[in-house]
Design a protein around this motif. Structure first.
Motif, PDB file in Angstrom:
ATOM      1  N   THR A 178       0.824  -1.211   0.000  1.00  0.00           N
ATOM      2  CA  THR A 178       0.000   0.000   0.000  1.00  0.00           C
ATOM      3  C   THR A 178       0.856   1.257   0.000  1.00  0.00           C
ATOM      4  O   THR A 178       0.563   2.225  -0.719  1.00  0.00           O
ATOM      5  N   ILE A 179       1.921   1.259   0.782  1.00  0.00           N
ATOM      6  CA  ILE A 179       2.801   2.429   0.864  1.00  0.00           C
ATOM      7  C   ILE A 179       3.502   2.657  -0.471  1.00  0.00           C
ATOM      8  O   ILE A 179       3.573   3.794  -0.964  1.00  0.00           O
ATOM      9  N   TYR A 180       4.001   1.605  -1.072  1.00  0.00           N
ATOM     10  CA  TYR A 180       4.671   1.756  -2.370  1.00  0.00           C
ATOM     11  C   TYR A 180       3.701   2.216  -3.452  1.00  0.00           C
ATOM     12  O   TYR A 180       4.072   2.974  -4.348  1.00  0.00           O
ATOM     13  N   GLN A 181       2.460   1.764  -3.373  1.00  0.00           N
ATOM     14  CA  GLN A 181       1.470   2.186  -4.371  1.00  0.00           C
ATOM     15  C   GLN A 181       1.201   3.684  -4.287  1.00  0.00           C
ATOM     16  O   GLN A 181       0.883   4.318  -5.304  1.00  0.00           O
ATOM     17  N   ALA A 182       1.323   4.265  -3.111  1.00  0.00           N
ATOM     18  CA  ALA A 182       1.062   5.694  -2.916  1.00  0.00           C
ATOM     19  C   ALA A 182       2.302   6.557  -3.120  1.00  0.00           C
ATOM     20  O   ALA A 182       2.227   7.788  -3.075  1.00  0.00           O
ATOM     21  N   LEU A 183       3.436   5.913  -3.384  1.00  0.00           N
ATOM     22  CA  LEU A 183       4.714   6.624  -3.484  1.00  0.00           C
ATOM     23  C   LEU A 183       4.902   7.276  -4.850  1.00  0.00           C
ATOM     24  O   LEU A 183       4.498   6.738  -5.875  1.00  0.00           O
ATOM     25  N   LYS A 184       5.529   8.449  -4.854  1.00  0.00           N
ATOM     26  CA  LYS A 184       6.006   9.076  -6.083  1.00  0.00           C
ATOM     27  C   LYS A 184       7.525   8.972  -6.094  1.00  0.00           C
ATOM     28  O   LYS A 184       8.220   9.781  -5.478  1.00  0.00           O
ATOM     29  N   PRO A 185       8.083   7.932  -6.765  1.00  0.00           N
ATOM     30  CA  PRO A 185       9.533   7.701  -6.696  1.00  0.00           C
ATOM     31  C   PRO A 185      10.331   8.815  -7.374  1.00  0.00           C
ATOM     32  O   PRO A 185       9.837   9.507  -8.259  1.00  0.00           O
ATOM     33  N   LEU A 215      10.092   6.497   2.080  1.00  0.00           N
ATOM     34  CA  LEU A 215       8.743   6.004   2.393  1.00  0.00           C
ATOM     35  C   LEU A 215       8.145   6.689   3.615  1.00  0.00           C
ATOM     36  O   LEU A 215       6.932   6.609   3.836  1.00  0.00           O
ATOM     37  N   GLN A 216       8.979   7.353   4.393  1.00  0.00           N
ATOM     38  CA  GLN A 216       8.516   7.922   5.662  1.00  0.00           C
ATOM     39  C   GLN A 216       7.408   8.945   5.464  1.00  0.00           C
ATOM     40  O   GLN A 216       6.403   8.932   6.177  1.00  0.00           O
ATOM     41  N   GLU A 217       7.563   9.819   4.490  1.00  0.00           N
ATOM     42  CA  GLU A 217       6.557  10.849   4.239  1.00  0.00           C
ATOM     43  C   GLU A 217       5.209  10.229   3.889  1.00  0.00           C
ATOM     44  O   GLU A 217       4.155  10.686   4.352  1.00  0.00           O
ATOM     45  N   VAL A 218       5.229   9.173   3.079  1.00  0.00           N
ATOM     46  CA  VAL A 218       3.985   8.514   2.661  1.00  0.00           C
ATOM     47  C   VAL A 218       3.296   7.860   3.853  1.00  0.00           C
ATOM     48  O   VAL A 218       2.092   8.022   4.071  1.00  0.00           O
ATOM     49  N   THR A 219       4.067   7.118   4.657  1.00  0.00           N
ATOM     50  CA  THR A 219       3.495   6.436   5.819  1.00  0.00           C
ATOM     51  C   THR A 219       2.963   7.433   6.840  1.00  0.00           C
ATOM     52  O   THR A 219       1.866   7.253   7.396  1.00  0.00           O
ATOM     53  N   CYS A 220       3.726   8.509   7.084  1.00  0.00           N
ATOM     54  CA  CYS A 220       3.288   9.511   8.076  1.00  0.00           C
ATOM     55  C   CYS A 220       2.019  10.235   7.629  1.00  0.00           C
ATOM     56  O   CYS A 220       1.198  10.626   8.466  1.00  0.00           O
ATOM     57  N   ARG A 221       1.858  10.395   6.319  1.00  0.00           N
ATOM     58  CA  ARG A 221       0.649  11.031   5.806  1.00  0.00           C
ATOM     59  C   ARG A 221      -0.573  10.147   6.066  1.00  0.00           C
ATOM     60  O   ARG A 221      -1.655  10.642   6.399  1.00  0.00           O
ATOM     61  N   ARG A 222      -0.395   8.844   5.939  1.00  0.00           N
ATOM     62  CA  ARG A 222      -1.511   7.917   6.163  1.00  0.00           C
ATOM     63  C   ARG A 222      -1.698   7.586   7.642  1.00  0.00           C
ATOM     64  O   ARG A 222      -2.814   7.297   8.088  1.00  0.00           O
ATOM     65  N   TYR A 223      -0.596   7.598   8.392  1.00  0.00           N
ATOM     66  CA  TYR A 223      -0.629   7.238   9.813  1.00  0.00           C
ATOM     67  C   TYR A 223       0.099   8.325  10.603  1.00  0.00           C
ATOM     68  O   TYR A 223       1.295   8.197  10.899  1.00  0.00           O
ATOM     69  N   PRO A 224      -0.600   9.407  10.955  1.00  0.00           N
ATOM     70  CA  PRO A 224       0.052  10.536  11.636  1.00  0.00           C
ATOM     71  C   PRO A 224       0.737  10.154  12.944  1.00  0.00           C
ATOM     72  O   PRO A 224       1.676  10.840  13.369  1.00  0.00           O
ATOM     73  N   GLU A 225       0.296   9.075  13.578  1.00  0.00           N
ATOM     74  CA  GLU A 225       0.916   8.675  14.842  1.00  0.00           C
ATOM     75  C   GLU A 225       2.380   8.297  14.662  1.00  0.00           C
ATOM     76  O   GLU A 225       3.179   8.408  15.606  1.00  0.00           O
TER      77      GLU A 225
END
Length: 281
Positions: A178-185, A215-225
């Motif tokens: 899911t994280i890779y799918q939302a990534l802009k490489p 990947l950190q920016e993508v994960t933090c956007r989806r999971y602010p915690e």
């Protein structure tokens, strides 16, 4: 009976360069191992079954388990005619960005090689393991390395300078897919080659300065915690705080044990699953 230790890994860098035609992302990553381990044991069976035994309720014991898949691939590739019992003492958190499943698979490749006295070189095991997952070749070798391609091309690096690592996993599980799918490489400039140079020089301050994870920016956007946990770890005295892999585990580096004890206690106040470990590298 044969025993294997399967250490967790953390990313010092994770560069995502572009999406490949095969659907994978081209990456450069500097990875190293830490002293948080699963323990696996292997014993021969008289039939051809692969039996996985673990007390962890969320670890599958069938073909979904990467250690099962590794054992099956070894049997198929090298003509092993009898089955195996694999016991997994699970200590690495699952779905945490610490390659726990990949580490267990890597241990299964090494364990089957030793149990059946096959004498296969580690490089051959690592190449075979790439059929199952991008992190597994690194885990077969362990230590510290820069990984490229989709993660299967390994260049060994020396052990980084000694440090304590505090790991904190929030009560969420993150899907790497899911994280890779939302990534802009390719959004951020790569830094893995510079990190590799700093590791070779044993320059702790430069290693800290160069840590990055695309990947950190993508994960933090989806999971602010996850972002809040990184901020808390930084505010509590970590030399650097960053997410490992696709998350959600956050880690912080310090050099002195009393700093590690302080950071561990601080993180226990905001996260229930916290570990104080050393770099293995």
């Amino acid at each position: 009976m044969h025993f294997e230790t399967a250490p967790a890994k953390i990313n010092l860098t994770l560069d995502t360069l572009f999406k490949r035609r095969d659907g994978f992302h081209e990456v450069n990553m500097v990875m190293t191992t830490v002293d948080l381990n699963d323990q696996l044991s292997f014993s021969k069976r008289k039939d051809k079954k692969i039996i996985i035994d673990t007390e962890h309720q969320y670890v599958p014991t069938d073909r979904r388990n990467l250690a099962y898949q590794a054992a099956s691939l070894m049997m198929e590739t090298y003509g092993i005619q009898t089955g195996v019992n694999i016991t997994i003492d699970k200590r690495i958190p699952i779905a945490a960005g610490l390659a726990g499943g990949s580490a267990d698979a890597a241990a299964a490749f090494r364990g089957m090689n030793a149990l059946y006295d096959l004498g296969i070189e580690t490089a051959e095991l690592a190449e075979l393991s790439s059929k199952l997952g991008s992190d597994i070749p690194f885990c077969v070798y362990g230590g510290t390395a820069i990984a490229s391609g989709r993660g299967e091309k390994i260049e060994h690096l020396p052990k980084p300078p000694n440090a304590w690592v505090i790991l904190a996993k929030p009560k969420i599980n993150v899907s790497t897919k899911t994280i890779y799918q939302a990534l802009k490489p390719g959004k951020n400039p790569p830094g893995s080659r510079e990190m590799a140079a700093a590791v070779k020089e044993g320059d702790y301050k430069e290693i800290i300065a160069l840590m990055k994870n695309d990947l950190q920016e993508v994960t933090c956007r989806r999971y602010p915690e996850v972002g809040r946990l990184i901020d808390s770890m930084s505010a509590s005295g970590a030399d650097c705080a960053m997410m490992s892999g696709s998350g959600p585990t956050v880690f912080g580096f310090v050099q002195k044990e009393r700093q590690a004890a302080h950071l561990y206690n601080a993180m226990k106040g905001c996260c229930s699953e916290v570990y104080k470990v050393r770099l293995l590298g």
